[in-house]
Design an enzyme around this catalytic site. Sequence first.
Site, PDB file in Angstrom:
ATOM      1  N   VAL A 116     -14.542  20.760   9.455  1.00 28.28           N
ATOM      2  CA  VAL A 116     -14.381  22.168   9.076  1.00 28.28           C
ATOM      3  C   VAL A 116     -13.741  22.183   7.697  1.00 28.28           C
ATOM      4  O   VAL A 116     -13.085  21.219   7.289  1.00 28.28           O
ATOM      5  CB  VAL A 116     -13.529  22.961  10.098  1.00 28.28           C
ATOM      6  CG1 VAL A 116     -14.286  23.144  11.400  1.00 28.28           C
ATOM      7  CG2 VAL A 116     -12.184  22.323  10.332  1.00 28.28           C
ATOM      8  N   SER A 117     -13.916  23.290   6.976  1.00 26.70           N
ATOM      9  CA  SER A 117     -13.435  23.352   5.599  1.00 26.70           C
ATOM     10  C   SER A 117     -11.984  23.799   5.474  1.00 26.70           C
ATOM     11  O   SER A 117     -11.301  23.411   4.535  1.00 26.70           O
ATOM     12  CB  SER A 117     -14.327  24.296   4.784  1.00 26.70           C
ATOM     13  OG  SER A 117     -15.644  23.801   4.786  1.00 26.70           O
ATOM     14  N   THR A 118     -11.516  24.644   6.392  1.00 26.22           N
ATOM     15  CA  THR A 118     -10.152  25.167   6.282  1.00 26.22           C
ATOM     16  C   THR A 118      -9.397  24.975   7.588  1.00 26.22           C
ATOM     17  O   THR A 118      -9.997  24.837   8.655  1.00 26.22           O
ATOM     18  CB  THR A 118     -10.151  26.666   5.937  1.00 26.22           C
ATOM     19  OG1 THR A 118     -10.731  27.392   7.017  1.00 26.22           O
ATOM     20  CG2 THR A 118     -10.931  26.943   4.653  1.00 26.22           C
ATOM     21  N   GLN A 152     -10.217  27.219  10.585  1.00 23.10           N
ATOM     22  CA  GLN A 152     -11.427  26.948  11.357  1.00 23.10           C
ATOM     23  C   GLN A 152     -11.144  25.871  12.401  1.00 23.10           C
ATOM     24  O   GLN A 152     -10.255  25.047  12.226  1.00 23.10           O
ATOM     25  CB  GLN A 152     -12.563  26.507  10.440  1.00 23.10           C
ATOM     26  CG  GLN A 152     -12.969  27.559   9.431  1.00 23.10           C
ATOM     27  CD  GLN A 152     -13.972  27.024   8.409  1.00 23.10           C
ATOM     28  OE1 GLN A 152     -13.894  25.872   8.001  1.00 23.10           O
ATOM     29  NE2 GLN A 152     -14.901  27.868   8.017  1.00 23.10           N
TER      30      GLN A 152
END
Length: 180
Positions: free
Chosen positions: A8-10, A13
């Site tokens: 996931v990017s952040t 998330q």
Amino acid sequence: MRVGYARVSTAEQKTGLQTDALTGAGCERIFEETASGAQRDRPELMKALEFLREGDVLVVWKLDRLARSLRQLIETVEDMQTRGIGFISITEGIDTTSAGGKLVFHIFGALAEFEREMIQERTKAGLKAAKGRGQRLGRPAAMTDTQIKMARSMKAAGDLSAAQIAEQLGVSRATLYRHL
């Protein structure tokens, strides 16, 4: 052995959706990471790739979880293939352990190569057209023609050193020498 990679990017998330799909696809080990896909340095991906052995399969939920660019994706999968490791992307239905999956992946590779060559051709054509219009290409000149004439006359007068002339013109000594 099937090995999963979820990203996931952040921090907000969660990987739950991906890990559920990876478990459902038979992954015995799952590496999870929070990092931008654009980052090349992703520690958990590196651990997953190091963990894989010949005959293993890396499974991702979606292609963009492994790489942001097609070039990066192809490089990663080709590296795995040379090591005898398969690749599966659940969402896109790509499975390089099957003949059809290899075909699809090679088509992706051919499209990426075609795209790179088209960019090169457009760049060359643009440079040629600019040159044809008399446009000067490359870095701007460090000294104007006027500055060069001034430098030559200052040097001919003999009153100033090269360092003093360069300082007055706002250029380095190396630039001054290059133009004289």
